[in-house]
Scaffold this active site. Structure first.
Site, mmCIF file in Angstrom:
data_model
loop_
_atom_site.group_PDB
_atom_site.id
_atom_site.type_symbol
_atom_site.label_atom_id
_atom_site.label_comp_id
_atom_site.label_asym_id
_atom_site.label_seq_id
_atom_site.Cartn_x
_atom_site.Cartn_y
_atom_site.Cartn_z
ATOM 1 N N TYR A 95 0.790 -1.220 0.130
ATOM 2 C CA TYR A 95 -0.389 0.566 -0.325
ATOM 3 C C TYR A 95 0.769 1.563 0.345
ATOM 4 O O TYR A 95 0.435 2.073 -0.813
ATOM 5 C CB TYR A 95 -0.890 0.198 1.413
ATOM 6 C CG TYR A 95 -2.049 -0.902 0.832
ATOM 7 C CD1 TYR A 95 -3.300 -0.182 0.067
ATOM 8 C CD2 TYR A 95 -2.633 -2.340 1.165
ATOM 9 C CE1 TYR A 95 -4.391 -0.654 -0.181
ATOM 10 C CE2 TYR A 95 -3.636 -2.763 0.986
ATOM 11 C CZ TYR A 95 -4.334 -2.166 0.339
ATOM 12 O OH TYR A 95 -5.808 -3.045 -0.057
ATOM 13 N N GLU A 137 -9.035 -6.681 4.579
ATOM 14 C CA GLU A 137 -8.332 -8.279 3.633
ATOM 15 C C GLU A 137 -8.114 -8.211 4.681
ATOM 16 O O GLU A 137 -7.903 -10.114 5.122
ATOM 17 C CB GLU A 137 -7.246 -7.095 3.135
ATOM 18 C CG GLU A 137 -7.701 -6.708 1.212
ATOM 19 C CD GLU A 137 -6.778 -5.980 1.289
ATOM 20 O OE1 GLU A 137 -5.708 -6.247 1.163
ATOM 21 O OE2 GLU A 137 -7.311 -4.827 0.399
ATOM 22 N N TYR A 208 -11.326 -17.054 -11.732
ATOM 23 C CA TYR A 208 -12.346 -17.847 -12.539
ATOM 24 C C TYR A 208 -13.519 -18.341 -11.155
ATOM 25 O O TYR A 208 -13.316 -18.646 -9.869
ATOM 26 C CB TYR A 208 -11.717 -19.068 -12.514
ATOM 27 C CG TYR A 208 -10.966 -18.693 -13.919
ATOM 28 C CD1 TYR A 208 -10.706 -18.104 -15.592
ATOM 29 C CD2 TYR A 208 -9.021 -18.948 -14.127
ATOM 30 C CE1 TYR A 208 -10.272 -18.134 -16.443
ATOM 31 C CE2 TYR A 208 -8.832 -18.371 -14.549
ATOM 32 C CZ TYR A 208 -8.916 -18.257 -15.817
ATOM 33 O OH TYR A 208 -8.214 -17.698 -16.707
ATOM 34 N N SER A 209 -14.482 -18.533 -11.773
ATOM 35 C CA SER A 209 -15.653 -18.457 -11.106
ATOM 36 C C SER A 209 -15.412 -20.029 -10.385
ATOM 37 O O SER A 209 -15.036 -20.750 -11.085
ATOM 38 C CB SER A 209 -17.284 -18.493 -11.410
ATOM 39 O OG SER A 209 -17.550 -16.881 -11.299
ATOM 40 N N THR A 279 -21.154 -19.627 -15.583
ATOM 41 C CA THR A 279 -20.206 -20.414 -14.178
ATOM 42 C C THR A 279 -20.545 -19.948 -12.931
ATOM 43 O O THR A 279 -21.158 -20.751 -12.177
ATOM 44 C CB THR A 279 -18.661 -20.303 -14.517
ATOM 45 O OG1 THR A 279 -18.314 -18.541 -14.473
ATOM 46 C CG2 THR A 279 -18.490 -21.338 -15.833
ATOM 47 N N PRO A 280 -20.537 -18.663 -12.281
ATOM 48 C CA PRO A 280 -20.643 -18.743 -10.247
ATOM 49 C C PRO A 280 -22.736 -19.472 -10.377
ATOM 50 O O PRO A 280 -22.929 -19.583 -9.510
ATOM 51 C CB PRO A 280 -20.947 -17.054 -10.118
ATOM 52 C CG PRO A 280 -20.976 -16.594 -12.403
ATOM 53 C CD PRO A 280 -20.494 -17.400 -12.453
#
Length: 403
Positions: A95, A137, A208-209, A279-280
Site C-alpha cells: 500500500y 483484507e 475464475y468462478s 459459471t457462478p
C-alpha cells in the site's frame, strides 16, 4: 480521522483529478512498474495494454473523492475491492508503494496546480482508504485460514480432470497437491489461478468462478478461450486451454468474492447469465435446488448450441426439479438448433418476454456476463420495477460496469 479541511480539499480537487484522471493513472503505473517491476506479477498486464485498468482506477479515485464525507456509501464497493485484493494476495507493505507513486503522479501531471496542501490532503485521504482496505483484507485472510481446509496465500493444486463443455469453454477439476481438504465456499464465489506466462516472462493471476457446489475435496473452474475479437487473446485462459493438462500443477488462492446467494434464505432467486457468465450461476443453482428447495429461474443467453456450456445438464435439471424454470436465448442459432428443444427464444436475452416468470415476490436477481450484457439486463430489470438493492452482479477484471 480526516479533518474537515482535508475533506474539503479532496472534494474541491476531485473534478480536476477526474479531468486528468487517465493521464495521472497512466503516469502512476509507469512510475510504479519502473520502480517495482515485481508488481507486474500481481497486476493484469492484458488490462494494462488495453487501458482498462487505468480507466477503472481513475474512476475509483474520483468516486472516493466524491463520497469522502460519507465513506459508508462506498462500503459495498470497498468490500468487492478487498475480496479482489485478498484473491491476489495483496500485502500491507504494498500500500505505501501505491500511495507514493500515486501522489507523485498527481504532482507530475498537475504540476504547480498540485500545491503542498493538495498533496498533503490526498496523502491523508489515501492513507485512510488504505487502512480501511487493509483491515478488511486482514479479516478475510484470517477468516479463510481459520476454516477447515482453509489457507492463506497460494496453495498448489493438481489438474485431475480437463473436460470440454462447449467449443470455447473447458472445465478443470483441481485437487490440492498436499492431499488435504479444501475450504467450503459460498456459491458464486471465485478462486484465483496464478500461473507463469512465457509470452510475458511473468506470473499472471486471473479470477475464475467456482462452477460446482462445495464438496470439501476439489474445486471446478470453467474457463472460456479468449480471442477472435479486437482485444488481445487471454494470456492465462488460453494457456490453460492449450498447455495445461491432467497432472499439471497450478497455484490457487482460497475462495473469495461478495457475489453469492444467501444459502439460508428461502426467497426466490433469478439467475441471468450470458456466455461464460453462467459459471457462478451453476454453483448457485446446484445449492439452491438442495433442501430446503427454493424457487429458481435461470435465464441464459448464448450465440448457439456450439458455445452453450453445460446445456444438456441444465435441461435435465429443469426436467427433474419442479422449482426450476429455465429460459434459453440464442442470438445466432445454428441450422441444427431447434427452438423448443435447444433454446426457447431467438435473439438476445430479453427479460420483458418472460416478465411474468421472473417478477417474483421478494426475489433477488443475479447477473453475470460481458459488461454490455450486464448493463442491458440491469437496465431492463430496473425498467420492470426491480429495486436496485435486489440486483446483484459480478465483474471480473476492472469494474467498468457503471460508466
Amino acid at each position: 480521522m480526516l479533518t474537515q479541511k482535508t475533506k474539503d480539499i479532496v472534494k474541491a480537487t476531485a473534478p480536476v483529478l477526474a479531468e486528468h484522471g487517465y493521464d495521472i493513472i497512466k503516469c502512476f503505473y509507469q512510475r510504479m512498474f519502473e520502480a517495482h517491476p515485481e508488481l507486474k506479477n500481481v497486476f493484469n498486464m492484458a488490462h494494462q495494454e488495453q487501458g482498462q485498468q487505468q480507466q477503472a482506477l481513475a474512476r475509483a479515485v474520483y468516486a472516493y473523492a466524491e463520497n469522502i464525507e460519507d465513506p459508508n456509501s462506498l462500503m459495498a464497493v470497498l468490500k468487492n475491492i478487498a475480496n479482489k485484493h485478498a484473491s491476489l494476495g495483496v500485502k500491507p507493505e504494498q500500500y505505501p508503494i501505491v500511495g507514493e507513486h500515486l501522489l507523485a503522479a498527481i504532482k507530475e501531471v498537475l504540476g504547480n496546480a498540485a500545491t503542498d496542501d493538495i498533496i498533503s490532503a490526498w496523502a491523508q485521504a489515501y492513507g485512510n482508504l488504505a487502512d480501511v482496505l487493509m483491515g478488511m483484507e486482514s479479516e478475510l485472510y484470517e477468516r479463510s485460514a481459520e476454516q477447515p481446509g482453509g489457507w492463506k496465500g497460494w496453495r498448489t493444486f493438481v489438474i485431475r480432470e480437463k473436460r470440454p463443455e462447449s467449443d470455447v469453454i473447458t472445465s478443470f477439476i483441481l485437487e490440492p497437491a498436499d492431499g488435504g481438504p479444501v475450504v467450503n465456499f459460498e456459491p458464486g464465489q471465485y478462486t484465483s489461478v496464478a500461473i507463469d506466462v512465457p509470452a510475458l516472462g511473468l506470473q499472471q493471476i486471473r479470477q475464475y468462478s467456482l462452477s460446482d457446489m462445495p464438496n470439501g475435496r476439489s474445486y471446478r473452474i470453467s474457463v472460456k478461450r479468449e480471442g477472435g475479437g479486437p482485444q488481445p487473446p487471454g494470456y492465462v485462459s488460453n494457456l490453460l486451454h492449450d498447455h495445461v493438462n491432467v497432472g499439471d500443477q497450478v497455484k490457487l488462492a482460497a475462495p473469495y468474492g461478495s457475489f453469492h446467494i444467501d444459502v439460508d434464505a428461502k426467497t426466490p432467486i433469478v439467475l441471468i447469465s450470458g456466455g461464460v457468465g453462467l459459471t457462478p450461476m451453476v454453483s448457485m443453482l446446484k445449492v439452491a435446488l438442495q433442501a430446503p428447495p427454493r424457487q429458481v429461474v435461470f435465464v441464459h443467453g448464448a450465440r448457439n448450441s456450439a458455445v452453450h456450456a453445460m446445456r444438456d445438464r441444465l435441461r435435465e435439471a429443469a426436467k427433474t426439479y419442479e422449482n426450476l424454470d429455465l429460459f434459453v436465448f440464442y442470438d445466432q442459432p445454428l441450422p441444427e438448433d431447434v427452438q423448443g428443444r435447444d433454446y426457447d427464444y431467438p435473439g438476445l436475452v430479453d427479460v420483458k418476454q418472460i416478465e411474468k416468470s421472473i417478477l417474483l415476490p421478494d426475489a433477488d436477481y443475479y447477473i453475470c456476463g460481458p459488461i454490455p450484457f450486464m448493463r442491458m439486463q440491469h437496465d431492463a430489470l430496473k425498467n420492470l420495477g426491480i429495486h436496485e438493492a435486489r440486483i446483484h452482479y459480478e465483474v471480473f477484471g476492472p469494474d467498468l460496469f457503471a460508466e
